[in-house]
Design a protein around this motif. Structure first.
Motif, PDB file in Angstrom:
ATOM      1  N   VAL A 187      -7.187   5.541  -6.794  1.00  0.00           N
ATOM      2  CA  VAL A 187      -8.944   6.933  -5.881  1.00  0.00           C
ATOM      3  C   VAL A 187      -8.904   7.236  -7.715  1.00  0.00           C
ATOM      4  O   VAL A 187      -8.223   8.283  -8.756  1.00  0.00           O
ATOM      5  CB  VAL A 187      -7.897   7.746  -5.464  1.00  0.00           C
ATOM      6  CG1 VAL A 187      -9.013   8.752  -4.557  1.00  0.00           C
ATOM      7  CG2 VAL A 187      -7.444   7.817  -4.347  1.00  0.00           C
ATOM      8  N   ALA A 197       1.093  11.723  -6.911  1.00  0.00           N
ATOM      9  CA  ALA A 197       0.255  12.406  -6.513  1.00  0.00           C
ATOM     10  C   ALA A 197      -0.521  14.154  -5.675  1.00  0.00           C
ATOM     11  O   ALA A 197      -1.084  14.480  -6.992  1.00  0.00           O
ATOM     12  CB  ALA A 197      -1.036  11.599  -7.142  1.00  0.00           C
ATOM     13  N   SER A 231       2.919  10.045  -1.113  1.00  0.00           N
ATOM     14  CA  SER A 231       2.342   9.608  -3.077  1.00  0.00           C
ATOM     15  C   SER A 231       2.303  10.965  -3.787  1.00  0.00           C
ATOM     16  O   SER A 231       2.352  11.995  -3.374  1.00  0.00           O
ATOM     17  CB  SER A 231       0.163   9.660  -3.526  1.00  0.00           C
ATOM     18  OG  SER A 231       0.135   9.021  -4.927  1.00  0.00           O
ATOM     19  N   ILE A 239      -7.799   9.386   2.038  1.00  0.00           N
ATOM     20  CA  ILE A 239      -7.525   8.381   1.378  1.00  0.00           C
ATOM     21  C   ILE A 239      -6.863   8.443   0.068  1.00  0.00           C
ATOM     22  O   ILE A 239      -6.665   7.284  -0.668  1.00  0.00           O
ATOM     23  CB  ILE A 239      -9.224   7.875  -0.083  1.00  0.00           C
ATOM     24  CG1 ILE A 239      -9.586   9.407  -0.761  1.00  0.00           C
ATOM     25  CG2 ILE A 239     -10.129   7.144   0.883  1.00  0.00           C
ATOM     26  CD1 ILE A 239     -11.168   8.740  -1.398  1.00  0.00           C
ATOM     27  N   HIS A 240      -5.694   8.917   0.047  1.00  0.00           N
ATOM     28  CA  HIS A 240      -5.027   9.204  -1.254  1.00  0.00           C
ATOM     29  C   HIS A 240      -3.474   9.197  -0.215  1.00  0.00           C
ATOM     30  O   HIS A 240      -4.064  10.214   1.406  1.00  0.00           O
ATOM     31  CB  HIS A 240      -4.407  10.739  -1.009  1.00  0.00           C
ATOM     32  CG  HIS A 240      -5.617  11.492  -2.789  1.00  0.00           C
ATOM     33  ND1 HIS A 240      -7.118  11.436  -2.458  1.00  0.00           N
ATOM     34  CD2 HIS A 240      -5.641  10.525  -3.932  1.00  0.00           C
ATOM     35  CE1 HIS A 240      -6.780  11.871  -4.230  1.00  0.00           C
ATOM     36  NE2 HIS A 240      -6.534  11.325  -5.115  1.00  0.00           N
ATOM     37  N   ASP A 241      -2.510   8.726  -0.017  1.00  0.00           N
ATOM     38  CA  ASP A 241      -1.655   7.749   0.560  1.00  0.00           C
ATOM     39  C   ASP A 241      -0.562   9.453   0.443  1.00  0.00           C
ATOM     40  O   ASP A 241      -0.403   9.912  -0.475  1.00  0.00           O
ATOM     41  CB  ASP A 241      -0.290   7.414  -0.460  1.00  0.00           C
ATOM     42  CG  ASP A 241       0.615   7.227   0.490  1.00  0.00           C
ATOM     43  OD1 ASP A 241       0.968   7.798   2.141  1.00  0.00           O
ATOM     44  OD2 ASP A 241       1.300   5.704   0.300  1.00  0.00           O
ATOM     45  N   HIS A 272      -2.855   5.648  -9.239  1.00  0.00           N
ATOM     46  CA  HIS A 272      -3.432   4.794  -8.155  1.00  0.00           C
ATOM     47  C   HIS A 272      -2.359   4.816  -6.455  1.00  0.00           C
ATOM     48  O   HIS A 272      -1.027   5.112  -6.547  1.00  0.00           O
ATOM     49  CB  HIS A 272      -1.574   3.147  -8.177  1.00  0.00           C
ATOM     50  CG  HIS A 272      -2.653   2.889  -9.492  1.00  0.00           C
ATOM     51  ND1 HIS A 272      -3.008   1.340  -9.492  1.00  0.00           N
ATOM     52  CD2 HIS A 272      -2.562   3.005 -10.822  1.00  0.00           C
ATOM     53  CE1 HIS A 272      -3.611   0.863  -9.815  1.00  0.00           C
ATOM     54  NE2 HIS A 272      -3.148   1.616 -11.615  1.00  0.00           N
ATOM     55  N   SER A 273      -3.113   6.006  -6.148  1.00  0.00           N
ATOM     56  CA  SER A 273      -2.520   7.153  -5.336  1.00  0.00           C
ATOM     57  C   SER A 273      -2.961   6.736  -4.186  1.00  0.00           C
ATOM     58  O   SER A 273      -2.471   7.475  -2.541  1.00  0.00           O
ATOM     59  CB  SER A 273      -3.151   8.736  -5.475  1.00  0.00           C
ATOM     60  OG  SER A 273      -3.818   8.473  -5.878  1.00  0.00           O
ATOM     61  N   ALA A 274      -4.045   5.764  -3.271  1.00  0.00           N
ATOM     62  CA  ALA A 274      -4.836   5.335  -2.006  1.00  0.00           C
ATOM     63  C   ALA A 274      -2.790   4.754  -1.800  1.00  0.00           C
ATOM     64  O   ALA A 274      -2.359   3.863  -2.027  1.00  0.00           O
ATOM     65  CB  ALA A 274      -5.782   5.012  -2.227  1.00  0.00           C
ATOM     66  N   VAL A 331     -13.016   4.556  -4.310  1.00  0.00           N
ATOM     67  CA  VAL A 331     -11.656   3.522  -4.310  1.00  0.00           C
ATOM     68  C   VAL A 331     -11.898   2.175  -4.681  1.00  0.00           C
ATOM     69  O   VAL A 331     -12.846   1.751  -4.724  1.00  0.00           O
ATOM     70  CB  VAL A 331     -11.112   3.452  -2.555  1.00  0.00           C
ATOM     71  CG1 VAL A 331      -9.246   2.491  -3.153  1.00  0.00           C
ATOM     72  CG2 VAL A 331     -10.522   4.607  -2.486  1.00  0.00           C
TER      73      VAL A 331
END
Lengths: 144, 181
Positions: free
Chosen positions: A54, B48, B46, B41-43, A114-116, A40
């Protein structure tokens, strides 16, 4: 006769207990792990109002040897240790060496990197340090 | 007496069964990877999610390991399961070195064998020399204290390469195997 029966039951009880202990001790846990080596990067993201980045090492090492990024492209071997910003990326440095629409998808796909969740500190996810030391201490370690 | 023999037999049987179960489990490790949306750790909100590849899809077809990504990366590369580029735009050659380095200053732990080969398949000489390790064997004051703080071997091991809890992968040769002078 009853005594014999009781003894046999005791034997079975102990055997089952020992077997259970053995299984608990040696059986693979089969636990699900989050991905080792995901980095991160939150040097500037939070301040800029963007979700942190990430970086999945596993995905990239399938495609490139370590030395391509940690050598040819100048990435330091340290999470958060590279002064990466979007201007440099657009200029073709760091991530921008590939993420330019030629080797890999281009930078207009902001949210794929930008996905955290906002506020996630810079870290190497699942690293030995993170697992052995309290997360709070790890955060300060990474900020140095 | 017969009962004692019987119970010993029973225990032996159960022990044997548990061990054979263990060895079967070891031969076919159950590997699971968290999907991106649940990996912590990924939203999950998101955009993504659904675009990024899930680790299981890519990693489940690679040679298994028990730690880290649960992939034996060295084997994956050697056996041609993956062909990571050596250069940004082309597949070229890397300078390979086969020398093994033995580190003896390991207190009660077995000596360390550092294989240059596995490392030069992924990296250049310049990746480590001389800014992390001096080129002369034994000239760098490597210690577990420093490694655990991310120095020396700990630059990669514990973060990306196999974790530092895999002691015996490095401390792999007995005390008798000495460094060649």
């Amino acid at each position: 006769m009853n005594k014999q029966k009781n003894r046999l039951i005791d034997h079975i009880k102990y055997s089952v207990m020992i077997a259970a202990l053995l299984v608990i001790t040696f059986a693979p846990t089969g636990q699900v792990k989050a991905e080792f080596g995901d980095v991160v990067i939150n040097n500037y993201s939070d301040k800029a109002g963007m979700p942190p980045v990430v970086f999945p090492h596993w995905f990239h090492r399938i495609r490139f040897r370590c030395k391509v990024c940690h050598g040819d492209l100048g990435f330091e071997f340290k999470a958060g240790g590279n002064d990466i910003n979007m201007v440099k990326i657009i200029d073709g440095q760091y991530c921008g060496a590939c993420h330019n629409g030629e080797i890999a998808w281009s930078i207009e796909n902001c949210n794929i990197c930008h996905s955290a969740p906002v506020g996630t500190p810079t870290q190497v996810h699942e690293s030995t340090l993170q697992k052995l030391i309290k997360p709070d201490q790890n955060k300060t370690e990474d900020k140095k | 007496m017969r009962r004692a023999v019987n119970s010993v037999l029973l225990i032996t049987l159960i022990t044997g069964l548990s061990f054979s179960y263990i060895s079967i489990a070891e031969q076919q490790p159950v590997r699971k990877w968290k999907p991106i949306k649940d990996d912590g750790i990924h939203d999950p909100a998101s955009s993504a999610i659904g675009v990024l590849q899930n680790p299981a899809e890519a990693l489940s077809v690679l040679p298994p390991d028990t730690a880290g990504n649960q992939v034996n990366w060295v084997k994956a590369l050697r056996d041609g399961h993956i062909k990571p580029r050596t250069h940004l735009n082309k597949q070229g050659k890397l300078e390979r070195l086969d020398t093994d380095i033995i580190m003896e200053d390991t207190l009660e732990m077995p000596n360390v064998l550092f294989p240059h080969r596995a490392h030069t398949e992924w990296m250049d000489c310049a990746s480590c020399h001389d800014h992390i390790f001096k080129s002369k064997a034994g000239a760098t004051p490597v210690s577990m204290f420093d490694i655990l703080q991310g120095k020396y071997c700990g630059r990669c091991h514990g973060a990306v390469s196999f974790p530092l809890t895999e002691c015996d992968r490095c401390h792999s040769v007995g005390k008798k195997r000495k460094a060649s002078k």
